[in-house]
Design an enzyme around this catalytic site. Structure first.
Site: not given
Ligand code: 6PG
Length: 475
Positions: A184, A187-188, A191
């Protein structure tokens, strides 16, 4: 009512939506929140699902309401609140019960929590959940870490509530211990890189070509029909099309350019660095958010140096917009290659045996980075010869051959105009370094040996060597 199949602790946005999702899929669910009013209000607002929800005013009631062995999802703020919740639950649970932390935990905390529960008879699952509020309610992507038999107890529920990609559930057991939370975190990180590269392209369209938000929104809308098709591109188009009710201006134009972050992207980069895996596009994205937060300093520096013109000498504009699409695609390949390389190394380091193709498959729907592109990644990892890096996977070689030129053109034009594109530039440098057979580290090795006698390897000869550094070459 029948005993609940599972329990959810914490009825803030994510927990509440997850509980409703569980009830909607036909499973009786027990719920508990620290403040009893929140629990009662949640139940009162559950509508036709209320019959499958058991609201509990105390933790003892909550535990008694669940069928043993009891799976208990904790959906509270990551960090200390999770430890506090576990401490309160422990004396009430029995052997075989499963505590599931579904928050954005640091996987090192997850590993510690496994160790702390060791010998207690209780089991633990560290579960990454992606998809935000909508995902939690209608189908998230679920990344599970823990013992396989603990997953077996909750598999039915998780499979039912997860997003579906062409009928396949986006939930999987990925490995023991911190595996789920680690995946996870990566993943972030991806992201962050994806979002940053989209923002950089937006900047080039806005400042470099002078397009307004609406026009840029249409461009992203078009791209969403092609190879960039993804949730993040889709919402970017929607965001750019939205107007501010107060001023009538595009909403995006009235938002301060200062980004927040909660730390998961940073953790991804820290772990990559600790393992010696280059994740430069992700790192650039995290740093860009930090720099964005230094608004006052940036304004001061702009006053000192003067603003860059930012106008791009782009030649044929339609052609250039096409290049931007390919540049974004190439940058994306490099960023995902980095993220998957981080997971591959962690898999060895922590003996998780992470299933790469499965990870790509459960990211195809439900999560924030969901896209068709992940289907191609899944197929790259499905082949018996696992690619060392996505950049050399046959599925991406043709694409990169087509797209690295446009990425190069976009990065160089932007650089000349003074428009920062840190994540795209990092992606390009990563690609160029990765595919360069002979680089420049021979000089680094010579310097290290010169000042510290650290030794070097010679071309085509095993062993460790040292200079003589005073000798001029004779050939
Ligand atoms: C998800 C997102 C979620 C959230 C994070 C990122 O996968 O649903 O990643 O976990 O958006 O908290 O947040 P920040 O941008 O605040 O670090």
């Amino acid at each position: 009512m029948a005993q609940a199949e599972i329990g959810v602790i914490g009825l803030a946005v994510m927990g509440a939506n997850l509980a409703l999702n569980i009830a909607e899929k036909g499973f009786p669910v027990a719920v508990y929140n620290r403040t009893a009013e929140t629990t009662a209000r949640f139940h009162a607002n559950a509508g036709e699902l209320a019959g499958r929800v058991t609201p509990c005013a105390t933790l003892a009631e909550f535990v008694a309401a669940i069928r043993p062995p009891r799976p208990v999802i904790i959906m509270v703020k990551a960090g200390d609140p999770v430890d506090q919740q576990i401490a309160l639950l422990r004396p009430l649970l029995s052997a075989g019960d499963i505590i599931i932390d579904a928050g954005n935990a640091n996987f090192r905390d997850t590993i510690r929590r496994f160790a702390e529960l060791d010998g207690s008879g209780l089991t633990f699952i560290g579960m990454g959940v992606s998809g935000g509020e909508e995902g939690a309610r209608h189908g998230p992507s679920i990344m599970v870490g823990g013992a396989a038999q603990s997953y077996a107890r909750v598999e039915k529920v998780l499979t039912a509530i997860a997003a579906k990609y062409r009928g396949e559930a986006c939930s999987a057991w990925l490995g023991p211990g911190g595996a789920g939370h680690f995946v996870k975190t990566v993943h972030n990180g991806i992201e962050y890189a994806d979002m940053q590269m989209i923002a950089e392209i937006y900047g080039l369209l806005r400042d470099g070509l002078g397009f307004g938000a609406k026009e840029i929104g249409s461009i992203f809308g078009c791209w969403n029909e092609g190879r960039l098709n993804s949730y993040l591109i889709e919402i970017t188009a929607a965001v750019l099309a939205a107007g501010d009710a107060r001023t009538g201006r595009p909403m995006v134009d009235v938002i301060l350019d200062r980004a927040g972050q909660k730390g998961t992207g940073r953790w991804a980069v820290i772990e990559a660095q600790m393992m010696g895996v280059p994740a430069t596009a992700i790192e650039a994205a995290v740093a860009a958010r930090s720099l964005s937060a230094m608004k006052d300093e940036r304004e001061g520096a702009e006053a000192l140096y003067g603003a860059n013109s930012l106008r791009l000498d782009a030649g044929d504009r339609t052609k250039f917009v096409g290049e931007l699409e390919l540049a974004l695609l190439a940058g994306k390949v490099a960023a995902y290659a980095q993220g998957f390389a981080v997971m591959a190394t962690a898999s060895k380091e922590f003996s998780w045996n992470l299933p790469m193709a499965t990870i790509a498959r459960i990211w195809r729907a439900g999560c924030i980075i969901r896209s068709q592109f992940l289907d191609t990644i899944a197929s790259a990892f499905q082949s018996p010869a696992q690619p060392a890096n996505l950049l050399v996977a046959p599925q991406f070689v043709t694409l990169m051959k087509e797209a690295h030129g446009p990425l190069r053109h976009v990065v160089s034009r932007s650089t000349l105009a003074g428009a920062p594109v840190p994540a795209l530039a990092a992606a390009l440098a990563y690609f160029d370094s990765y595919r360069q057979g002979r680089g420049t580290a021979n000089l680094i090795q010579a310097q290290r040996d010169f000042f510290g006698a650290h030794g070097f390897e010679r071309e085509g000869e095993p062993g460790t060597f040292h200079g003589p550094w005073g000798n001029p070459p004779s050939a």
